[in-house]
Design an enzyme around this catalytic site. Structure first.
Site, PDB file in Angstrom:
ATOM      1  N   CYS A 178       0.815  -1.338  -0.094  1.00 43.74           N
ATOM      2  CA  CYS A 178      -0.057  -0.003  -0.050  1.00 43.74           C
ATOM      3  C   CYS A 178       1.029   1.220  -0.109  1.00 43.74           C
ATOM      4  O   CYS A 178       1.391   1.827   1.036  1.00 43.74           O
ATOM      5  CB  CYS A 178      -1.079   0.042   1.208  1.00 43.74           C
ATOM      6  SG  CYS A 178      -1.893   1.417   1.343  1.00 43.74           S
ATOM      7  N   CYS A 197      -0.468   4.067   2.080  1.00 47.34           N
ATOM      8  CA  CYS A 197      -0.323   3.990   3.649  1.00 47.34           C
ATOM      9  C   CYS A 197       1.242   4.237   3.744  1.00 47.34           C
ATOM     10  O   CYS A 197       1.553   4.967   4.969  1.00 47.34           O
ATOM     11  CB  CYS A 197      -0.441   2.559   4.192  1.00 47.34           C
ATOM     12  SG  CYS A 197      -2.036   1.808   3.284  1.00 47.34           S
ATOM     13  N   ASP A 198       2.263   3.731   2.823  1.00 44.86           N
ATOM     14  CA  ASP A 198       3.737   3.756   3.315  1.00 44.86           C
ATOM     15  C   ASP A 198       4.427   4.525   2.833  1.00 44.86           C
ATOM     16  O   ASP A 198       5.580   4.770   2.830  1.00 44.86           O
ATOM     17  CB  ASP A 198       4.017   2.211   3.461  1.00 44.86           C
ATOM     18  CG  ASP A 198       3.299   1.363   4.376  1.00 44.86           C
ATOM     19  OD1 ASP A 198       2.819   1.795   5.273  1.00 44.86           O
ATOM     20  OD2 ASP A 198       3.130  -0.050   4.053  1.00 44.86           O
TER      21      ASP A 198
END
Ligand code: FAD
Ligand code: NAP
Length: 331
Positions: free
Chosen positions: A150, A153-154
Site C-alpha cells: 500500500c 499508506c507507506d
C-alpha cells in the site's frame, strides 16, 4: 461442485439467542454500500457489517478519476460519502466482522467477531478482495519493514529513497506514480514486456522522469539487514534467459493483484477458478437460494468501483425479488 456443507456451530448455554434480520449485507465497499442504499429504499431494513476494512479497497488509494460525476475524488472521501448515504436511507451500518456463516439452515446463521449472533432470511456477500503477495519467505520477513502492498499508506516513509514496485496492472502503475511524490527513483519491475494497465496510466508512467521500467524480470528474493530490520534491495531473475541480478532499493511495493475474500463461504456456495463466488449469468444469485454476491468477490474481469456498485444494486434488487417470492419481504 460438491454438496455444500457448513461447519457446525457449537452453541452452549451462554450463547445468546440470535437476533433476526430480513437482509444482511456483508462488506462495506462500493458493492455493500450500494446494496444497502437500494435495500433500505426497498424497506428491507438491511444491516451492513463493515468488516476489518470499513469502506473497502478504495480507502487505501488517493485520487479516483473514473467515478462518474466526480472528475476527481479521494477514495476515502468517496467511501465516507457512500456510508453516509446508506445510513441516510435507513440502512444500519455496524462495525464488526462476520466470522462464521451457516448457509445450510434457514434462516441463515451468522456469528460475528464481537460475539453477536444473527439469523438472516437473505444475505448479500460483498466481501471484495485483498492484496496478493509473492509468497517469498523474505517478503514475509520484511513486511512492515520495507515491504508493503500500500503506497498510500507507506509511501511517506520513502522520501528521497529508491523503491521498487512489482506488477504490471493499474494498481502497480498507480502505486509507482504515487511513490514519485516521495521517492528519488521508482523502478517498476514487471515479469512480461507489456503492461496490462490502462493506456492513460502507462503514458503517465513512461513520461515520468523518476520512473524506470524493468521488463521481463521477477523477484526471487528481497534482501535486507537484521539490525535494524530493513530492506536493502532485491534479487531479480530474468524471465527471458533466467539470469539473476541484485538491485538496490530501500523499499519494495508489491502490487500484483488481489484474492477474493470468499473464505467465509468456501464449501457452502459454488466458487469459480481463483476462488471467486459463482453467480448465475446476468444476476447476483449464487448456488444457494437467498444468497447473493456482488463486487470484486465475484468479478475477476472488471473489478472497478462502478461495476461493484452496479452489482451491489443488482444484488439488492435480486434479494428484494427473492424475499417477496418467499413471502418474507413484509414482516
Ligand atoms: P471491497 O472494496 O474490496 O470491500 C470489501 C469489504 O468487505 C470491506 O469493507 C471489508 O472490510 C469487508 N469484509 C471482508 N470480509 C468481511 C467479513 N468477514 N465480515 C464483514 N465484512 C467483511 N477502482 C476504480 O473504479 N477506480 C479506481 O481508481 C480504483 N483504484 C484502486 C486503487 C487501489 C490501490 C485498489 C486496491 C483498487 C482500486 N480500484 C479502483 C478497485 C476498487 O477499489 C474495487 O473494484 C472495489 O473497491 C471493489 O468493491 P467491493 O465492494 O467489491 O469490495
Ligand atoms: P491485475 O490487473 O490483476 O494485475 C496484476 C499484475 O501483477 C499483472 O501485471 C500481473 O502480471 C502481475 N502479477 C501477478 N502475479 C504476479 C507474480 N506472482 N509475480 C509478478 N507479477 C505478478 O491487478 P491490479 O493491478 O491490482 O488491478 C485489479 C483491478 O482493480 C483491475 O481490474 C484494475 O483495473 C482495478 N483498478 C483500477 C484502477 C483504476 O481504474 N484507476 C486502479 C487500480 C486498480 P501479468 O500482467 O503478467 O499477468
Amino acid at each position: 461442485m460438491s454438496a455444500p456443507t457448513a461447519p457446525p456451530f457449537a452453541p452452549d448455554a451462554t450463547t445468546p439467542v440470535p437476533e433476526h434480520l430480513r437482509l444482511l449485507i456483508i462488506g462495506s465497499g462500493p458493492a455493500g454500500y450500494t446494496a444497502a442504499i437500494y435495500a433500505a429504499r426497498a424497506m428491507l431494513k438491511p444491516r451492513l457489517i463493515q468488516g476489518m476494512q470499513p469502506g473497502g479497497q478504495l480507502t487505501i488509494t488517493t485520487e479516483v478519476e473514473n467515478w462518474p460525476g466526480d472528475t476527481e475524488v479521494q477514495g476515502p472521501d468517496l467511501m465516507v460519502r457512500m456510508e453516509a448515504h446508506a445510513r441516510a436511507m435507513g440502512a444500519e451500518v455496524v462495525t464488526d466482522t462476520v466470522t462464521r456463516l451457516d448457509l445450510s439452515r434457514r434462516p441463515f446463521l451468522v456469528e460475528c467477531d464481537s460475539g453477536a449472533r444473527l439469523t438472516a432470511d437473505a444475505v448479500i456477500l460483498a466481501t471484495g478482495a485483498q492484496a496478493r503477495w509473492l509468497g517469498l519467505p523474505s517478503e514475509a520477513r520484511f513486511q512492515g519493514f520495507g515491504v508493503s502492498a500500500c503506497a498510500t499508506c507507506d509511501g511517506f516513509f520513502y522520501r528521497g529513497k529508491e523503491v521498487l514496485v512489482i506488477g504490471g496492472g493499474n494498481t502497480a502503475v498507480e502505486e509507482a506514480l504515487f511513490l514519485t511524490n516521495f521517492a528519488s527513483k521508482v523502478t517498476l519491475v514487471h515479469r512480461r514486456d507489456s503492461l496490462r494497465a490502462e493506456r492513460i496510466l502507462q503514458d503517465r508512467l513512461f513520461r515520468h522522469p523518476k520512473v524506470e521500467v524493468l521488463w521481463n524480470h521477477e523477484v526471487v528474493e528481497i534482501t535486507g539487514d537484521d539490525n535494524p530490520l530493513g530492506v536493502t534491495g532485491a534479487v531479480l531473475r530474468s524471465t527471458t534467459d533466467g539470469s539473476v541480478r541484485p538491485i538496490p532499493a530501500d523499499g519494495v511495493f508489491i502490487a500484483i493483484g488481489h484474492t477474493p475474500a470468499s473464505e467465509l463461504v468456501k464449501g457452502q456456495v459454488a466458487l469459480r477458478d481463483g476462488g471467486y463466488v459463482q453467480v448465475e449469468p446476468g444476476s447476483t444469485r449464487t448456488s444457494v437460494p437467498g444468497v447473493f454476491a456482488a463486487g470484486d468477490l465475484t468479478d475477476d474481469t472488471y473489478r472497478q468501483a462502478i461495476t461493484s456498485a452496479g452489482m451491489g444494486c443488482m444484488a439488492a434488487l435480486d434479494a428484494e425479488h427473492w424475499l417477496a417470492a418467499q413471502g418474507l419481504a413484509e414482516r
